[in-house]
Scaffold this motif. Structure first.
Motif, PDB file in Angstrom:
ATOM      1  N   ARG A  79     -20.918  32.884 -47.617  1.00  0.00           N
ATOM      2  CA  ARG A  79     -20.468  34.156 -46.778  1.00  0.00           C
ATOM      3  C   ARG A  79     -21.435  35.172 -46.541  1.00  0.00           C
ATOM      4  N   VAL A  80     -21.255  35.821 -45.479  1.00  0.00           N
ATOM      5  CA  VAL A  80     -22.209  36.774 -45.192  1.00  0.00           C
ATOM      6  C   VAL A  80     -21.718  38.120 -45.119  1.00  0.00           C
ATOM      7  N   VAL A  81     -22.237  39.206 -45.654  1.00  0.00           N
ATOM      8  CA  VAL A  81     -21.733  40.747 -45.546  1.00  0.00           C
ATOM      9  C   VAL A  81     -22.981  41.472 -44.733  1.00  0.00           C
ATOM     10  N   LEU A  82     -22.522  41.812 -43.636  1.00  0.00           N
ATOM     11  CA  LEU A  82     -23.393  42.543 -42.663  1.00  0.00           C
ATOM     12  C   LEU A  82     -22.943  44.046 -42.991  1.00  0.00           C
ATOM     13  N   VAL A  83     -23.940  44.857 -43.170  1.00  0.00           N
ATOM     14  CA  VAL A  83     -24.070  46.392 -43.106  1.00  0.00           C
ATOM     15  C   VAL A  83     -24.697  47.134 -42.204  1.00  0.00           C
ATOM     16  N   GLN A  84     -24.026  47.739 -41.058  1.00  0.00           N
ATOM     17  CA  GLN A  84     -24.601  48.284 -40.043  1.00  0.00           C
ATOM     18  C   GLN A  84     -25.005  49.915 -40.523  1.00  0.00           C
ATOM     19  N   ARG A  85     -26.028  50.344 -39.938  1.00  0.00           N
ATOM     20  CA  ARG A  85     -26.327  51.748 -40.411  1.00  0.00           C
ATOM     21  C   ARG A  85     -26.238  51.755 -41.938  1.00  0.00           C
ATOM     22  N   ALA A  86     -27.101  50.670 -42.452  1.00  0.00           N
ATOM     23  CA  ALA A  86     -26.988  50.618 -43.886  1.00  0.00           C
ATOM     24  C   ALA A  86     -27.614  51.833 -44.626  1.00  0.00           C
ATOM     25  N   GLU A  87     -28.711  52.471 -44.140  1.00  0.00           N
ATOM     26  CA  GLU A  87     -29.496  53.551 -44.602  1.00  0.00           C
ATOM     27  C   GLU A  87     -28.341  54.721 -45.047  1.00  0.00           C
ATOM     28  N   ARG A  88     -27.296  54.810 -44.156  1.00  0.00           N
ATOM     29  CA  ARG A  88     -26.549  56.050 -44.590  1.00  0.00           C
ATOM     30  C   ARG A  88     -25.585  55.580 -45.771  1.00  0.00           C
ATOM     31  N   LEU A  89     -25.638  54.479 -46.324  1.00  0.00           N
ATOM     32  CA  LEU A  89     -24.606  54.205 -47.460  1.00  0.00           C
ATOM     33  C   LEU A  89     -24.906  55.762 -48.396  1.00  0.00           C
TER      34      LEU A  89
END
Length: 402
Positions: A79-89
């Motif tokens: 399974r794949v978890v894609l996090v866009q704008r990940a630096e803003r977590l």
């Protein structure tokens, strides 16, 4: 960290098995190409409905990300978890490179005394990812301005990137378009033209990049426009590109100042008219020219003082000369060269074409034009007593070339 040009399946899936985590940064179009390829290699399209989660780092938390990562795949190997704008977590983009800066907002409310920083929690979570989950972290796309200071490429920050970019553990793909490597953009255009079955004349890709700039998405949009203009299967030539593609404004204004510095007045006038036809206000163009004239005047003074224009100039400046320079750092050429040393050689070459008196006369002409545009009757040179803004600007350009 892997450059986009080295992005290959054999490196991304050693032994045909995906890595635990991938980071992607840089140009938005190239990021999408990388992510699409990773999904194609890791997750069949018919398995994505139940095995692909897409999250936004601006509105999610690390806890939510790793909760999704803990789920097992459904009727698939991964399974794949894609996090866009990940630096803003949890505000990681506002943290120091080591991720130790105090957190604000959502992260601050949940923090307790002695708790790990978000960067360390992120790094630890990456180490504990299930073997069946692939985490893809995509940084907000960035398109640096030409001449801007080159920063150290980061996907999240130094601490997290170190955990991601481990051999046989993860990989970071840098999709940044090198601003001074026009060959990179040309190669991308040529490859896309082949994939889209768009015939290009031998010099067409080079001409398109020189005219439209280094924004990949914009380049490929312009390529499609040219293809539609000539018709399916027909060749895109320089003439078609000139007809269909508007020059990038920032490139045109740089070409204008370079043409003035080279005393190529006819070319400078043509570029100025092109900018105005494209919607640039004459007042804005004039302000840019004044900035350039001021830099040339300082460069001429440095040449007369036999000073080399490089990043160390500010610290080698004679006190009497330093006292004559603008106090504002952005107007002080020696201060600017500390971060943009590449300007030194270009300005030195141009300053050699003029005397101090000629550059001062150009500044006076520009001031006269500015006053006339604003409707102020004062006149310094007698060259610009009235007329439209476009005419006054053109007179300033012509006067500088004399």
């Amino acid at each position: 960290m892997l450059a986009y040009t080295d992005f290959k399946k054999s490196k991304m899936l050693p032994n045909n098995a995906p890595l635990r985590v991938y980071g992607v940064l840089g140009d938005g179009f190239l990021q999408k190409r990388v992510i699409d390829a990773l999904l194609e290699w890791i997750l069949p399209p018919d398995a994505r409905d139940f095995n692909l989660d897409t999250l936004d780092g601006e509105t999610t938390t690390l806890t939510e990300v790793f909760a999704r990562c803990s789920n097992l795949p459904f009727l698939a190997d991964a399974r794949v978890v894609l996090v866009q704008r990940a630096e803003r977590l949890e505000g990681l983009h506002r943290s120091s490179d080591e991720g130790e800066a105090p957190q604000k907002g959502k992260a601050a409310k949940s923090a307790t005394k002695g708790a790990l920083s978000p960067a360390k929690r992120f790094a630890e979570g990456i180490e504990k990812l299930p073997g069946t989950t692939v985490l893809v972290l995509a940084r907000t796309p960035e398109t640096p301005e030409p001449g801007s200071r080159v920063a150290t490429p980061r996907c999240i920050n130094a601490a997290v990137d170190k955990s991601v970019d481990k051999e046989k553990h993860g990989a970071i793909i840098d999709c940044t378009v090198p601003l001074k490597n026009i060959g990179f953009a040309i190669r991308v255009v040529q490859e896309e033209a082949v994939q889209r079955h768009i015939p290009l004349a031998p010099d067409a890709a080079n001409h398109l990049v020189s005219r439209a700039g280094m924004d990949i998405a914009l380049l490929l949009n312009e390529l499609e426009k040219c293809s539609l203009r000539v018709g399916e299967g027909q060749m895109v030539t320089r003439q078609i590109i000139d007809e269909m593609v508007k020059r990038a404004p920032q490139d045109t204004i740089f070409d204008l100042t370079d043409a003035l510095g080279a005393r190529n007045t006819p070319h400078a006038v043509g570029l100025m008219r092109e900018l105005i036809a494209g919607g640039d206000a004459p007042e804005r163009i004039l302000a840019t020219l004044v900035t350039h004239f001021r830099q040339l005047l300082q460069a001429r003074a440095f040449l007369d003082a036999r000073l080399t224009m490089d990043a160390s100039l500010l610290h080698r400046m004679p006190p009497d000369l330093a006292a004559q320079l603008p106090q504002d750092g952005k107007d002080n050429l020696a201060s600017v060269l500390q971060f943009q040393a590449w300007r030194g050689r270009r300005l030195a070459e141009q300053a050699r074409n003029f005397t101090t008196e000629q550059i001062q006369a150009a500044l006076e002409s520009a001031l006269s034009a500015d006053l006339a545009i604003k409707g102020i009757s004062a006149d310094i040179t007698g060259e610009a007593e009235g007329g439209t803004s476009e005419l006054l600007l053109e007179l300033t350009v012509l006067n500088f070339g004399q």
